[in-house]
Design an enzyme around this catalytic site. Structure first.
Site, PDB file in Angstrom:
ATOM      1  CD  GLU A 149       0.874   5.709   2.022  1.00  0.00           C
ATOM      2  OE1 GLU A 149       0.919   5.919   0.802  1.00  0.00           O
ATOM      3  OE2 GLU A 149       1.889   5.457   2.709  1.00  0.00           O
ATOM      4  N   GLY A 150      -1.461   1.325   3.106  1.00  0.00           N
ATOM      5  CA  GLY A 150      -1.629   0.504   4.300  1.00  0.00           C
ATOM      6  C   GLY A 150      -3.098   0.265   4.574  1.00  0.00           C
TER       7      GLY A 150
END
Lengths: 241, 628
Positions: B470-471
């Site tokens: 998610e980053g």
């Protein structure tokens, strides 16, 4: 039904020995009451009963568990509000009056509450009303007659009852469901009637007084014996043989 | 009487099984079972954040305190009774790929059935498509409990919500009627297919192709990897949201479109096609979260439907990037909670040596290790991050509520910008500290923390991914510094700093004055550092790169301190009213003091290192990193 200290909480005796500590302790629905509730809802789903009314007696905080009961599937609730210490005779009398007022023909209770463990209420209400009673139920089939199976010390007992009846639920009667989110939300809109013991004409003054509550004595270590002879010798010197 | 008592004790224990727990109660070997910290959650919601007022203001008439309490209590029960017992078995068994179909661990599917029947998946979805229309923030707290009990299990419904949000925001009415309704019910689940073998952080490099067909549909071909919950045995269909490129589309991020690709094509009569439209061709062997199926998905002329307009794929994805990041930040809080619940009982029972100040437990051969300062310090680090992080999370989630209910696009953008400042801090900072907390949780157990049967090392293995997916932390850091602060010229940052200062000034002369002063000083340092980096960046852009992660951590520590100040202030005020549970508030104050004394100073270190000239990092030749 009853709001009790959650089964998983470690009970502590109050320092003054007057009772157990209940302030700021997690409270929940009495597990046996939950099972009774589940049975009632199942009977309604099978169209064996018309209406399920959940009842709780106690202080204002009993309302939250009552809402959960409604979320499980009761049609409406009754909260008999009182801050008084409620003992089993008072509770039984109030249930008897409620049953008459509501013209109910079946009362489903948990077999006992896990705080007092008295197991009085079911039989007492049956006695007051002159109704049949089926306690410690592990099976229930409702048709013209009520076919029940009871868990007793000796094993399982199968009986047939004629209604109206007071029934109390034991552990293996069913597995309670979880309240669904939509039902939790709908429960807020269902009716909860508030009453007082006076409305039922019952005097809830305690009939007995708790003198003292203590922790059970700490278990002493056992003594290991090397053989049967030594065991018999020790029993003899203790005067029990 | 004796017999009766014995019978009762047995029943008390067996009543735990009354809900028919599926799967071995392996928790017994861990010696701990998840208990939802409802007291703390309600404290933050009601006393610190005044959520009931916030929800009422937004028009959530139904969100009264007693409804919320009821919802949270039931969700807690489900998480504790159905999900927590599956944590160990999920790790031990993991997922298996058998003849192209993924089989999830024992009990996972049954728990989902129970979850679905409870109507939980639609909690914060719109009523018109079958949802309960409760606030996003409430949904996040549900996710917190589910995720703390069993993060792997929770990823399935969690990712499905990401898919739901995409359709809610960008799907056509037809797509919503056909797919969204089933997703909200839980009859189908959804996934997000973005990553490919050659690109994760840089989605501009996506190569999956989508070719338009005469009937308005598309045929997609390509490979997606690291797709969480890409396949499973829970539902009859799965809906994939896929990023792909149309032929002739512009290069890079501007040429990506968004598609809906179902596992089984849905015919007009609602029936499902017999053959699969998408294949799971591989399952990854991971360090942790074994219960979550991490799949390679192969699209081979798979039928897909475009969502929204051509070449707006990434833009559409970013509209709910913030809410997605909130969901991942939850893992940081969940990990801290697990670590504390796992470490604390051990610290209170395990005996070792005597307290430095003298014997504390004369009846035992040694004192419980919780008397020792080092053990306490570890526990307090976990506790202070946990509780501070929770407040930060709920605060941000409530901002998300405002964004979703914005009356027009301008208002939505305003709240999105506000929220956007916090999401990279929340995700980047909390997940990094989650790893630290998990490690400390193991540390408290000593050597026994390393032993698998005890369950502590699983917490670490399960959370290690949080700083990457998610980053990555690095990406969050760049997003915060470069985009949300520098490109924004500090507007949102200054707004937030004003808010912090206002609280500091209000409390400067009260019980928290020591903390209020400290925090006030840090707000100045925050602005100073930001300005220094902005200035240095004119001469050398590299500093944005080399400062970013320090900047992120600095921001995290200071932001968390703000919430600690609020919680301490709330607690002092509550104590003045002589509550029935003063110990709870005293503990809050003590934990807050610990945070300010022992954790917040880390921000000073980051402040020092972030403004250092980038040359010491950037100048080393690649070949010099290691010599034979």
């Amino acid at each position: 039904w009853k709001r009790v200290v959650d089964y998983a909480v470690k009970i502590r005796v109050k320092p003054d020995g007057s009772g157990v500590e209940t302030a700021n302790v997690k409270m929940s629905m009495n597990p046996f009451c939950e099972i009774a509730m589940e049975e009632a809802v199942r009977m309604k789903e099978k169209k064996l009963v018309e209406e399920v009314v959940a009842v709780s007696m106690g202080p204002a905080s009993s309302q939250e568990t009552l809402r959960t009961a409604i979320a499980l599937g009761a049609d409406r609730g009754i909260h008999v509000e009182t801050d008084a210490e409620l003992q089993t005779l008072a509770v039984s009398k109030m249930f008897a009056e409620l049953v008459k007022k509501e013209e109910a023909d079946m009362l489903l209770l948990g077999k006992q509450a896990i705080d007092g463990d008295n197991s009085h209420t079911g039989p007492m209400v049956a006695g007051l009303l002159g109704w049949s009673q089926g306690t410690f139920l592990s099976k229930l089939e409702a048709a013209d007659k009520l076919k029940i199976q009871r868990e007793i010390d000796g094993g399982l007992q199968n009986l047939e009852l004629t209604g109206p009846a007071v029934l109390t639920a034991d552990l293996r009667l069913n597995e309670p469901r979880y309240a669904t989110l939509p039902n939790i939300m709908k429960a807020r809109k269902k009716e909860v009637k508030k009453m007082s013991p006076a409305d039922l004409g019952v005097d809830v003054a305690p009939r007995f007084e708790t003198l003292k509550v203590v922790d059970p004595p700490v278990r002493k270590a056992g003594v290991m014996v090397s053989d049967v002879d030594e065991l018999v010798e020790k029993l003899k010197s203790a005067g029990v043989v | 009487m004796g017999k009766h008592f014995f019978l009762l004790v047995m029943l008390k224990n067996t009543s735990v099984l009354a809900r028919g727990v599926v799967g071995a109660r392996a928790v017994a070997s861990r010696g701990m079972a998840y208990k939802a910290p409802l007291t703390d959650m309600n404290f933050v919601l009601n006393e610190v954040m005044d959520a009931p007022k916030h929800w009422k203001k937004l028009g959530y008439e139904e969100c009264t305190p007693d409804l919320v309490e009821g919802v949270l209590a039931e969700c807690a029960k489900f998480s504790e009774e159905q999900l927590d017992p599956l944590l160990a078995v999920g790790d031990k068994e993991g997922c298996k790929l058998v003849d192209g179909n993924v089989k999830t661990p024992t009990g996972f599917k049954e728990a989902y059935k129970s979850y679905m029947e409870g109507g939980w998946q639609g909690l914060s979805a719109p009523a018109e498509y079958g949802g309960q229309n409760l606030p996003l923030s409430l949904g996040l707290i549900k996710a917190e409990m589910i995720g703390t009990a069993n993060w792997s299990w929770g990823m399935y419904p969690g990712l499905s919500i990401g898919c739901m949000n995409t359709l809610i925001l960008h799907g056509s009415e037809e797509q919503k009627q056909k797919y969204l309704t089933k997703l909200i019910e839980g009859t189908w689940t959804g996934t997000m297919c973005l990553t490919e073998p050659q690109c994760g952080s840089d989605l501009g490099l996506v190569t999956t192709k989508a070719i338009a067909q005469d009937d308005g549909t598309y045929k997609l071909s390509g490979t997606k990897i690291f797709i969480s919950c890409g396949d499973h045995d829970w539902t009859e269909n799965i809906v994939h949201i896929v990023l792909a490129r149309l032929p002739g589309a512009p290069e890079g991020t501007k040429g990506i479109s968004l598609f809906l690709v179902p596992k089984f094509i849905v015919n007009d009569d609602g029936s499902l096609s017999a053959n699969k439209n998408v294949d799971c061709t591989r399952l990854e062997n991971k360090m942790g979260i074994h219960g979550s199926a991490t799949c390679e998905m192969t699209f081979d002329n798979s039928v897909g439907y475009m969502i929204g307009k051509e070449n707006t794929g990434l833009k559409q994805m970013f509209t709910f990037m913030n809410t997605a990041r909130l969901g991942t930040a939850v893992q940081g809080v969940a990990t801290c909670e697990q670590a504390l619940q796992g470490a604390l009982p051990y610290a209170r029972e395990r005996i070792s040596m005597r307290a430095v100040t003298g014997t504390k437990s004369a009846d035992k051969p040694a004192d419980p290790i919780i008397v020792h300062g080092d053990v306490r310090r570890n526990l307090l680090i976990i506790k202070s991050i946990l509780e501070g992080g929770r407040a930060f999370l709920y605060f941000s989630a409530m901002k998300g509520d405002k964004m979703l209910l914005a009356k027009n696009e301008e208002e939505a953008k305003k709240f999105d910008r506000e929220l956007g400042l916090f999401t990279p801090i929340l995700k980047g900072f909390l997940t990094e500290l989650g790893c630290e907390a998990a490690s400390l949780g193991m540390q408290v157990w000593g050597g026994h923390g390393f032993i698998q049967e005890n369950g502590m090392e699983q917490i670490y293995r399960d959370t290690r991914i949080a700083t990457m997916y998610e980053g990555t932390t690095g990406i969050q850091a760049l997003d915060l510094l470069a985009r949300k602060v520098l490109m924004d010229k500090g507007k949102e940052l200054n707004k937030f700093i004003s808010e912090i200062r206002s609280t500091c000034f209000q409390t400067l002369n009260g019980d928290t004055s020591k903390q209020s002063w400290k925090l006030l000083k840090y707000t100045f340092q925050w602005q100073l550092c930001s300005a220094q980096i902005a200035f240095k960046a004119y001469m050398n852009k590299d500093i944005v790169q080399t400062a970013a992660t320090d900047y992120l951590m600095f921001s995290g520590y200071v932001t968390t301190a703000y919430f600690w100040l609020r919680m301490m202030d709330t607690s002092y005020k509550a104590l003045a009213k002589k509550p029935s549970n003063p110990e709870f508030y005293k503990a809050k104050i003590q934990t807050g003091e610990f945070y300010f004394n022992r954790v917040l100073p880390r921000a000073s270190m980051h402040a020092r290192t972030m403004t250092v000239n980038p040359s010491d990092i950037m100048n080393m030749k690649e070949e010099s990193f290691w010599h034979e």
